[in-house]
Design an enzyme around this catalytic site. Structure first.
Site, PDB file in Angstrom:
ATOM      1  N   GLU A 215       0.836  -1.206   0.000  1.00  0.00           N
ATOM      2  CA  GLU A 215       0.000   0.000   0.000  1.00  0.00           C
ATOM      3  C   GLU A 215       0.864   1.247   0.000  1.00  0.00           C
ATOM      4  O   GLU A 215       0.543   2.235  -0.673  1.00  0.00           O
ATOM      5  CB  GLU A 215      -0.923   0.003   1.220  1.00  0.00           C
ATOM      6  CG  GLU A 215      -1.899   1.171   1.267  1.00  0.00           C
ATOM      7  CD  GLU A 215      -1.339   2.464   1.853  1.00  0.00           C
ATOM      8  OE1 GLU A 215      -1.956   3.531   1.650  1.00  0.00           O
ATOM      9  OE2 GLU A 215      -0.275   2.420   2.511  1.00  0.00           O
ATOM     10  N   GLU A 216       1.948   1.228   0.763  1.00  0.00           N
ATOM     11  CA  GLU A 216       2.770   2.426   0.934  1.00  0.00           C
ATOM     12  C   GLU A 216       3.444   2.863  -0.366  1.00  0.00           C
ATOM     13  O   GLU A 216       3.886   3.998  -0.484  1.00  0.00           O
ATOM     14  CB  GLU A 216       3.828   2.201   2.018  1.00  0.00           C
ATOM     15  CG  GLU A 216       3.270   1.959   3.417  1.00  0.00           C
ATOM     16  CD  GLU A 216       2.601   3.181   4.029  1.00  0.00           C
ATOM     17  OE1 GLU A 216       2.527   4.228   3.351  1.00  0.00           O
ATOM     18  OE2 GLU A 216       2.139   3.098   5.176  1.00  0.00           O
TER      19      GLU A 216
END
Length: 470
Positions: free
Chosen positions: A334-335
């Site tokens: 996600e990051e």
């Protein structure tokens, strides 16, 4: 025996909570009928709340999270730590008795920061705390030594472009909220490179600092030279701004060993409680398992991932089975820009009409204040009634802006979406920093967050109809 009788009653309430009326395949129900259906879930909601907040499984999500992050540590995209965490969670979800536990392969970026340092050489010697930004290149061997130009905005950088060539740009932008200020972290290197800078150092995007740098993703732009970029502390950025205003010459030596490697394999982690009547229809509950490589990734987003797991555990432990499938997805990468979620969407978008609600917890698990929601007016009215079931916790508000990095793909395609809304006062003290550890987490607040998440997910999954999209 009394507890068994209670669970039996809960089952009856769940199964008999409403009956749809259809004409030519189209629902003709009035909102009053839907409201009455939701009100019938009051005892089920109380059972979930009692189990999560006061009962046998209070603090469970906190304890589960602590075990993972203390054992594995931070979980950067492409790292062995992340893949170890995924395998542990795969085993945990199976042992928890959830259904259809599986891994879905994803190709993800692999970046490592390496050794990094920054030292002010003029007007005095001062070793600075830095954190390189995700996807940054490293410095040449031996590093970069250059004079500093301090600016407070992109506009100031443009006005002073003639001074920027060959310099290290230091951004001392004021913090005006995360959404506005984060543009300097994301775009700072590109804008500095456009005017000939050799590196950029950005004041950490943080609402409070005790000399703590905060990392995060940054993005290069095609056709613009790539330069090394890192975040520095609020304190150092402000100090250099003061020095510059006095006319001091500032010189920094910067060394960064950051490298980007070829993309590698990872996995989204999936588990379900299969629906009893409409198993092909889905309420998706999610958080991301990856983190940055500093701290423990407990706040971002261990807490969100683990209350999402807890939501399914609570439903299972009460012996409930909703009409639709409750699906847990723990995202990877996600990051780095929602990589795991993007590939999940591409894999499953053919079934988009079967998704009633997509939920994401990625703004901390402090004390919840309500739910952020994006959807039709009719769906919002229904969600307000669902949130009324949480009056025992005083968490009943429905706010706008349910978007989240990992569910935006679905929301933009018309699927209703929800994000947990909680007290963010302290969130950006620790976000993407060495301070993101279990010490930040509060078990009682996680209990409440898990209860809210479980009630919303279960009720929406068990209602006679999917949430309306128009």
């Amino acid at each position: 025996m009394r507890s068994l009788f209670f669970l039996f009653i809960v089952h009856l309430l769940a199964l008999g909570s409403g009956k749809a009326v259809f004409k030519n395949g189209v629902s003709q129900r009035t909102f009053r009928e839907i409201k009455e259906e939701i009100a019938n879930y009051e005892d089920v909601a109380k059972a979930i709340i009692n189990l999560a907040v006061y009962g046998k499984y209070q603090n469970r999500s906190y304890e589960r999270l602590g075990l993972l992050v203390d054992t594995v540590g931070p979980r950067l995209s492409g790292s062995k730590n992340l893949e170890k965490a995924i395998q542990i969670m795969y085993q945990n979800l199976q042992q928890d008795g959830l259904e259809n536990v599986h891994l879905e392969q994803v190709r993800i970026p692999h970046w490592e920061r390496g050794e990094e340092s920054a030292v002010m050489l003029e007007p005095r010697i001062h070793k600075m705390a830095i954190l390189g930004l995700g996807s940054s290149i490293g410095t040449p061997p031996g590093g970069i030594t250059a004079e500093v130009l301090v600016v407070a905005s992109f506009d100031e950088l443009q006005r002073r472009a003639s001074e920027a060539r060959g310099k290290i740009i230091v951004y001392n932008q004021p913090y005006t909220g995360y959404e506005k200020t984060v543009q300097y972290r994301v775009q700072g290197a590109v804008e500095a490179a456009k005017v000939g800078a050799v590196a950029s150092l950005i004041q950490s995007v943080a609402s409070f600092s005790i000399y703590s740098p905060h990392t995060g993703i940054q993005k290069y732009q095609d056709g613009v030279p790539k330069i090394p970029t890192a975040c520095i502390t609020v304190e150092d950025a402000e100090m250099m701004s003061r020095m510059a205003s006095r006319g001091n010459k500032i010189v920094i030596h910067l060394e960064m060993g950051a490298k980007t490697y070829p993309d590698t394999d990872s996995f989204n982690t999936v588990a379900e409680i299969t629906g009893s009547m409409y198993p092909e229809e889905v309420v998706l509950v999610s958080g991301h398992l990856d983190s940055w490589d500093v701290g423990q990734g407990a706040l971002d987003d261990g807490g969100g991932a683990f209350i999402s797991w807890e939501a399914l555990s609570l439903v299972k432990d009460l012996g409930l089975r909703p009409k639709r499938t409750l699906r847990l997805v723990l995202w990877t990468a996600e990051e780095q820009g929602g990589i795991g979620a993007s590939q999940y969407y591409e894999l499953h978008k053919a079934n988009i009409s079967k998704y009633s609600l997509v939920m994401e917890a990625d703004s901390g698990t402090f004390l919840p204040t309500g739910l952020q929601f994006t959807g039709s007016d009719k769906a919002r009215a229904i969600m307000k009634e669902v949130m009324n079931l949480l009056q025992p916790l005083n968490v009943t508000k429905v706010f706008s802006n349910g978007e989240g990095t990992d569910i935006n793909f679905w929301i933009q395609a018309g699927v209703p979406g929800a994000s947990l809304r909680d007290d963010l006062y302290k969130y950006f003290f620790f976000h993407h920093s060495h301070g993101d550890t279990m010490t930040v987490m509060d078990p009682k607040q996680m209990n409440v967050a898990a209860a809210v998440w479980a009630v919303v997910a279960y009720v929406v999954a068990d209602m006679d109809e999917m949430l309306p999209r128009s």
